[in-house]
Design a protein around this motif. Structure first.
Motif, mmCIF file in Angstrom:
data_model
loop_
_atom_site.group_PDB
_atom_site.id
_atom_site.type_symbol
_atom_site.label_atom_id
_atom_site.label_comp_id
_atom_site.label_asym_id
_atom_site.label_seq_id
_atom_site.Cartn_x
_atom_site.Cartn_y
_atom_site.Cartn_z
ATOM 1 N N GLY A 183 0.813 -1.203 0.000
ATOM 2 C CA GLY A 183 0.000 0.000 0.000
ATOM 3 C C GLY A 183 0.848 1.255 0.000
ATOM 4 O O GLY A 183 2.068 1.205 0.120
ATOM 5 N N GLY A 184 0.172 2.399 -0.154
ATOM 6 C CA GLY A 184 0.903 3.656 -0.134
ATOM 7 C C GLY A 184 0.071 4.814 -0.614
ATOM 8 O O GLY A 184 -1.143 4.687 -0.807
ATOM 9 N N LEU A 185 0.758 5.942 -0.812
ATOM 10 C CA LEU A 185 0.123 7.169 -1.282
ATOM 11 C C LEU A 185 0.537 7.403 -2.736
ATOM 12 O O LEU A 185 1.749 7.423 -3.036
ATOM 13 N N VAL A 186 -0.459 7.544 -3.605
ATOM 14 C CA VAL A 186 -0.185 7.807 -5.013
ATOM 15 C C VAL A 186 -1.095 8.912 -5.499
ATOM 16 O O VAL A 186 -2.112 9.221 -4.871
ATOM 17 N N GLN A 187 -0.734 9.481 -6.650
ATOM 18 C CA GLN A 187 -1.565 10.517 -7.254
ATOM 19 C C GLN A 187 -2.589 9.875 -8.194
ATOM 20 O O GLN A 187 -2.375 8.753 -8.675
ATOM 21 N N PRO A 188 -3.670 10.575 -8.460
ATOM 22 C CA PRO A 188 -4.667 10.049 -9.402
ATOM 23 C C PRO A 188 -4.027 9.715 -10.742
ATOM 24 O O PRO A 188 -3.182 10.467 -11.244
ATOM 25 N N GLY A 189 -4.429 8.585 -11.288
ATOM 26 C CA GLY A 189 -3.889 8.128 -12.569
ATOM 27 C C GLY A 189 -2.691 7.216 -12.453
ATOM 28 O O GLY A 189 -2.309 6.565 -13.429
ATOM 29 N N GLU A 190 -2.100 7.158 -11.272
ATOM 30 C CA GLU A 190 -0.930 6.306 -11.072
ATOM 31 C C GLU A 190 -1.345 4.867 -10.762
ATOM 32 O O GLU A 190 -2.528 4.542 -10.659
ATOM 33 N N SER A 191 -0.327 4.025 -10.608
ATOM 34 C CA SER A 191 -0.555 2.592 -10.373
ATOM 35 C C SER A 191 0.076 2.147 -9.064
ATOM 36 O O SER A 191 0.992 2.797 -8.539
ATOM 37 N N LEU A 192 -0.427 1.024 -8.581
ATOM 38 C CA LEU A 192 0.089 0.429 -7.341
ATOM 39 C C LEU A 192 -0.207 -1.065 -7.398
ATOM 40 O O LEU A 192 -1.235 -1.467 -7.969
ATOM 41 N N ARG A 193 0.671 -1.867 -6.826
ATOM 42 C CA ARG A 193 0.408 -3.302 -6.764
ATOM 43 C C ARG A 193 0.417 -3.756 -5.319
ATOM 44 O O ARG A 193 1.405 -3.549 -4.601
ATOM 45 N N LEU A 194 -0.673 -4.398 -4.924
ATOM 46 C CA LEU A 194 -0.767 -5.003 -3.603
ATOM 47 C C LEU A 194 -0.405 -6.480 -3.689
ATOM 48 O O LEU A 194 -0.691 -7.137 -4.690
ATOM 49 N N SER A 195 0.198 -6.973 -2.628
ATOM 50 C CA SER A 195 0.536 -8.385 -2.522
ATOM 51 C C SER A 195 -0.074 -8.954 -1.250
ATOM 52 O O SER A 195 -0.240 -8.235 -0.256
ATOM 53 N N CYS A 196 -0.386 -10.226 -1.295
ATOM 54 C CA CYS A 196 -0.915 -10.918 -0.120
ATOM 55 C C CYS A 196 -0.197 -12.264 -0.019
ATOM 56 O O CYS A 196 -0.307 -13.090 -0.932
ATOM 57 N N ALA A 197 0.526 -12.446 1.059
ATOM 58 C CA ALA A 197 1.230 -13.704 1.305
ATOM 59 C C ALA A 197 0.362 -14.606 2.177
ATOM 60 O O ALA A 197 -0.077 -14.185 3.253
ATOM 61 N N ALA A 198 0.117 -15.815 1.697
ATOM 62 C CA ALA A 198 -0.748 -16.759 2.401
ATOM 63 C C ALA A 198 0.078 -17.895 2.982
ATOM 64 O O ALA A 198 1.086 -18.308 2.404
ATOM 65 N N SER A 199 -0.375 -18.403 4.110
ATOM 66 C CA SER A 199 0.304 -19.538 4.724
ATOM 67 C C SER A 199 -0.685 -20.322 5.567
ATOM 68 O O SER A 199 -1.732 -19.810 5.971
ATOM 69 N N GLY A 200 -0.356 -21.586 5.803
ATOM 70 C CA GLY A 200 -1.163 -22.412 6.689
ATOM 71 C C GLY A 200 -2.274 -23.211 6.033
ATOM 72 O O GLY A 200 -3.048 -23.869 6.732
ATOM 73 N N PHE A 201 -2.363 -23.175 4.701
ATOM 74 C CA PHE A 201 -3.385 -23.947 4.006
ATOM 75 C C PHE A 201 -2.911 -24.238 2.581
ATOM 76 O O PHE A 201 -1.927 -23.657 2.110
ATOM 77 N N THR A 202 -3.631 -25.141 1.918
ATOM 78 C CA THR A 202 -3.270 -25.536 0.545
ATOM 79 C C THR A 202 -3.760 -24.449 -0.405
ATOM 80 O O THR A 202 -4.856 -24.512 -0.950
ATOM 81 N N PHE A 203 -2.894 -23.482 -0.601
ATOM 82 C CA PHE A 203 -3.266 -22.228 -1.267
ATOM 83 C C PHE A 203 -3.946 -22.441 -2.618
ATOM 84 O O PHE A 203 -4.968 -21.815 -2.907
ATOM 85 N N SER A 204 -3.411 -23.326 -3.424
ATOM 86 C CA SER A 204 -3.893 -23.479 -4.802
ATOM 87 C C SER A 204 -5.328 -23.976 -4.863
ATOM 88 O O SER A 204 -5.972 -23.879 -5.924
ATOM 89 N N SER A 205 -5.851 -24.505 -3.782
ATOM 90 C CA SER A 205 -7.201 -25.081 -3.785
ATOM 91 C C SER A 205 -8.287 -24.070 -3.442
ATOM 92 O O SER A 205 -9.475 -24.407 -3.492
ATOM 93 N N PHE A 206 -7.909 -22.858 -3.088
ATOM 94 C CA PHE A 206 -8.872 -21.905 -2.539
ATOM 95 C C PHE A 206 -9.044 -20.666 -3.409
ATOM 96 O O PHE A 206 -8.083 -20.156 -3.991
ATOM 97 N N VAL A 207 -10.281 -20.187 -3.448
ATOM 98 C CA VAL A 207 -10.559 -18.894 -4.049
ATOM 99 C C VAL A 207 -9.988 -17.802 -3.134
ATOM 100 O O VAL A 207 -10.210 -17.823 -1.917
ATOM 101 N N MET A 208 -9.274 -16.876 -3.723
ATOM 102 C CA MET A 208 -8.718 -15.747 -2.980
ATOM 103 C C MET A 208 -9.436 -14.468 -3.413
ATOM 104 O O MET A 208 -9.723 -14.276 -4.597
ATOM 105 N N SER A 209 -9.699 -13.607 -2.450
ATOM 106 C CA SER A 209 -10.468 -12.398 -2.726
ATOM 107 C C SER A 209 -9.755 -11.165 -2.189
ATOM 108 O O SER A 209 -9.016 -11.237 -1.202
ATOM 109 N N TRP A 210 -10.027 -10.038 -2.847
ATOM 110 C CA TRP A 210 -9.651 -8.731 -2.339
ATOM 111 C C TRP A 210 -10.920 -7.953 -2.015
ATOM 112 O O TRP A 210 -11.869 -7.950 -2.799
#
Length: 115
Positions: A9-36
């Motif tokens: 996350g962060g502060l950006v100006q209108p029109g700019e881009s940003l990429r969020l990441s989410c690190a998962a652990s403790g479960f079989t990740f590939s088997s689950f739907v992930m949501s934002w």
């Protein structure tokens, strides 16, 4: 223990881009739907996008064409690429997985879009 940790996350100006990441652990990740989800000040939390284990993606109308959700099953990571950001995209963004009968949320990442 199922855990989700957002970053990017962060502060950006209108029109700019940003990429969020989410690190998962403790479960079989590939088997689950992930949501934002996101929650703007004074508003209810709203769904943004989700992705199945086989890469089927869905988006809220408000972000369709600007945001892209993706995942890396080898790294247990899910991403949200946000382009052409608008002030109304300002919110805390959360990663979520439905694990059995429970919904597991990350701690959130603040995204602020302001000139």
């Amino acid at each position: 223990q199922v855990q989700l940790v957002e970053s990017g996350g962060g502060l950006v100006q209108p029109g700019e881009s940003l990429r969020l990441s989410c690190a998962a652990s403790g479960f079989t990740f590939s088997s689950f739907v992930m949501s934002w989800y996101r929650q703007a000040p004074g508003k209810e939390r709203e769904w943004v996008a989700d992705i199945t284990g086989s890469d089927i993606k869905n988006y809220a109308d408000s972000v369709k064409g600007r945001f892209t959700i993706s995942r890396d099953n080898a790294k247990n990571m899910v991403y949200l690429q946000m382009n052409r950001l608008k002030p109304e995209d300002t919110a805390v963004y959360y990663c979520r997985v439905r694990y059995g009968l429970d919904y597991i949320w990350g701690q959130g990442a603040q995204v602020t879009v302001s000139s």
